[in-house]
Design an enzyme around this catalytic site. Sequence first.
Site, PDB file in Angstrom:
ATOM      1  CE1 TYR A 181      18.356  -8.890   6.635  1.00 25.49           C
ATOM      2  CE2 TYR A 181      16.896 -10.261   5.396  1.00 25.49           C
ATOM      3  CZ  TYR A 181      16.803  -9.410   5.873  1.00 25.49           C
ATOM      4  OH  TYR A 181      15.568  -8.931   5.885  1.00 25.49           O
ATOM      5  NE  ARG A 229      11.830 -16.621   7.007  1.00 31.20           N
ATOM      6  CZ  ARG A 229      11.671 -16.982   6.088  1.00 31.20           C
ATOM      7  NH1 ARG A 229      11.175 -18.065   5.817  1.00 31.20           N
ATOM      8  NH2 ARG A 229      10.253 -16.066   6.316  1.00 31.20           N
ATOM      9  NE  ARG A 318      -0.755 -13.119  -1.033  1.00 32.58           N
ATOM     10  CZ  ARG A 318      -0.813 -11.671  -0.491  1.00 32.58           C
ATOM     11  NH1 ARG A 318      -0.364 -11.047  -0.400  1.00 32.58           N
ATOM     12  NH2 ARG A 318      -2.400 -11.349  -0.591  1.00 32.58           N
ATOM     13  CB  CYS A 366      -0.334  -2.002   0.819  1.00 30.11           C
ATOM     14  SG  CYS A 366      -0.693  -2.780   3.093  1.00 30.11           S
ATOM     15  CB  ALA A 412     -12.206   6.805   5.894  1.00 29.88           C
ATOM     16  CD  GLU A 431     -22.070   4.889  -0.010  1.00 26.93           C
ATOM     17  OE1 GLU A 431     -22.213   5.510  -1.319  1.00 26.93           O
ATOM     18  OE2 GLU A 431     -21.124   5.712   1.072  1.00 26.93           O
ATOM     19  CG  ASN A 439     -11.910   6.032  -4.372  1.00 31.26           C
ATOM     20  OD1 ASN A 439     -13.228   6.714  -4.970  1.00 31.26           O
ATOM     21  ND2 ASN A 439     -11.612   7.267  -4.024  1.00 31.26           N
TER      22      ASN A 439
END
Length: 662
Positions: A181, A229, A318, A366, A412, A431, A439
Amino acid sequence: MMKRYPQLFESAYIGKLKIKNKLSMAPMGPVGYADAFGAFNQRLQDYYVERAKNGVGLIITGICNVDMGTEEMPTIGLPCPTSNPIAFIHSTYQMNERVHAYGAKIFIQLTAGLGRSALPGFVNKNIAPSENENRFDPRIIHREMTKDEIRTLIQKFIASAVIAKKSGFDGVEIHAVHEGYLLDQFAISLFNHRTDEYGGSLENRLRISTEIVKGIKKACGEDFPVSLRYSLKSCMKGIRQGGLPEEDYEEAGRDIEEGIEAAKILVAAGYDALNVDAGTYDSWYWNHPPMYFEDGMYRQFGEILKKHVNVPIILAGRMDDPEIAISALGKSCDIISYGRPLLADEEYVEKLRTGRLDEVRPCLGCHEGCLGRIGNAPISCAVNPACGREKIYGIEAAVAKKNILIIGGGVAGLEAARVAAIRGHKVMLCEKSDQLGGNLIPGGVPHFKRNDHKLVSYYKRQLELLNVDVKYNTTIAKEDIKKYDVDVVIAATGSTPKNINFEGVQASFTADQILLGKAEVKDEVIIVGGGLVGCETALWLAQKGKKVAVVEIAKEILGGHGSLPHMNEFMLLDLLKYYHIDIYTGTSIVKTKENSVEVKQGDKIFELPAETIITSVGYTSNDNLYKEIKDLDIPVYNIGDSNKVHNIMYAIWNAYEVARNV
């Protein structure tokens, strides 16, 4: 009840400030959560309070700009204490009262802005320490800041800290020597070519950051905590070139040796803690790690710094596996910081404390719901649609309880079942196969996609706790619905991978078949289709030692630049290159042969070796059942891929929306 993982729940200190446990909420930019006065809107207040309610010891807010005029950022872009101090105090004082009710502490993170790292169009004034090209668009030139602008900026930091103290914040964090930054650009010689007191030597390049903390301590008192930071290492091979964890490369930005010296200077100036990571916008995946990273990737940097500075180290990266977090305490850090895990599950800390890890909704890495939405919508989370709108979009009990039939156990259908059951409906999920996940079952096979399988496990546990009636090996046809006394039907019948029949002698397999081990993969592989599934399958196979080439008919792979969140796109492209995966764009398969394929690229026709051919050319919605039942005399909804083939986020979000309102 005994606390689980007691080491994580011992108290910690930053200066004289006592924190009830060693668990912190990492700063994540609240883009889109400012009101018209630059204050915290109600959604942002509720968002932080919800994490305090669930046990976080220290909350560090996302970046708040100290001066919207420095870069002429739009008012709604970020909160800003100096835009309208009274409005800012009114919004945050009441929030901090609520946070403190749960025993949590809260710091505000203050930033100078973006400099050359600004996404094109995000600011109206393009500035930098020295003249620099924009990180994303080299056609945009950022001019050198004047001394007056620098001095004004320093005073804005001090004024913002004073306002923050009046607002009831327990401390401030300076977003300075971090991620490339604006203030980090001053610190890195690659971007700072000034010849005045703010350029040249390391001390000069850090002068803004040291003058800021000295000014805050003078204005707010020595005991008012100020954390920094801090990115120890830039992880850059060059401009717009990140260095992968697997790579051996020469550092172009701040290397570890300079990072250690800089940390010593900054701590000596008065910073009470270092909130540590690594990377810059040029290696953006280091600061915002996609799923391709191993867990705990910053521990090495924290361990280095703990040997050289005597202030607490806060560390993210993580570490939602508590064993990794515990291994880091004392050796790499003093406080564990959680970012996206607290977007995905606001109850994470409380579930950790009470030993309910099987109930934790995992972050997938993601970036689709958080950073992938910047510019279009406020930050949220792909697996948690209520994130950032906890009070206005939460799950409420249904007034009239209904019998709901959900057909399909993909993501879903699972989300719809979870939400409908929480609302008090009686839910049956059917199911057709013997397992849930759709998937996500093949998608979660590569090690780097392991959290997809964790998400399926989360849903299984939720449906158990909510007493959802799950029926496996059960196919539903139109006439079967009459057997069930239901008030609502939700079709979530998913999608099927497309395949291509090529001219020639070789058969092809879909990526799903390969991932599920239904076909043998030989040493030389051609993947037809360079979308996300094709490229990730290529990476997985290359990591297993296969020689892989990707053939894509379009001009670019991955749907073109910008189709994926930047950090995921950049890292995946770098990994494909690192593992020597050949990419042929604008290329199509003409025919197959016994051990090769004939391809056409423009006017050229040539052969590529191929012992195994894999197709990854998209999915077809399984919407036939919905079309057959949509006109029943009860409500019928179509969600997930059977409605429109999309990513995990939209399958979950659309399911949440429907089930929240049935």
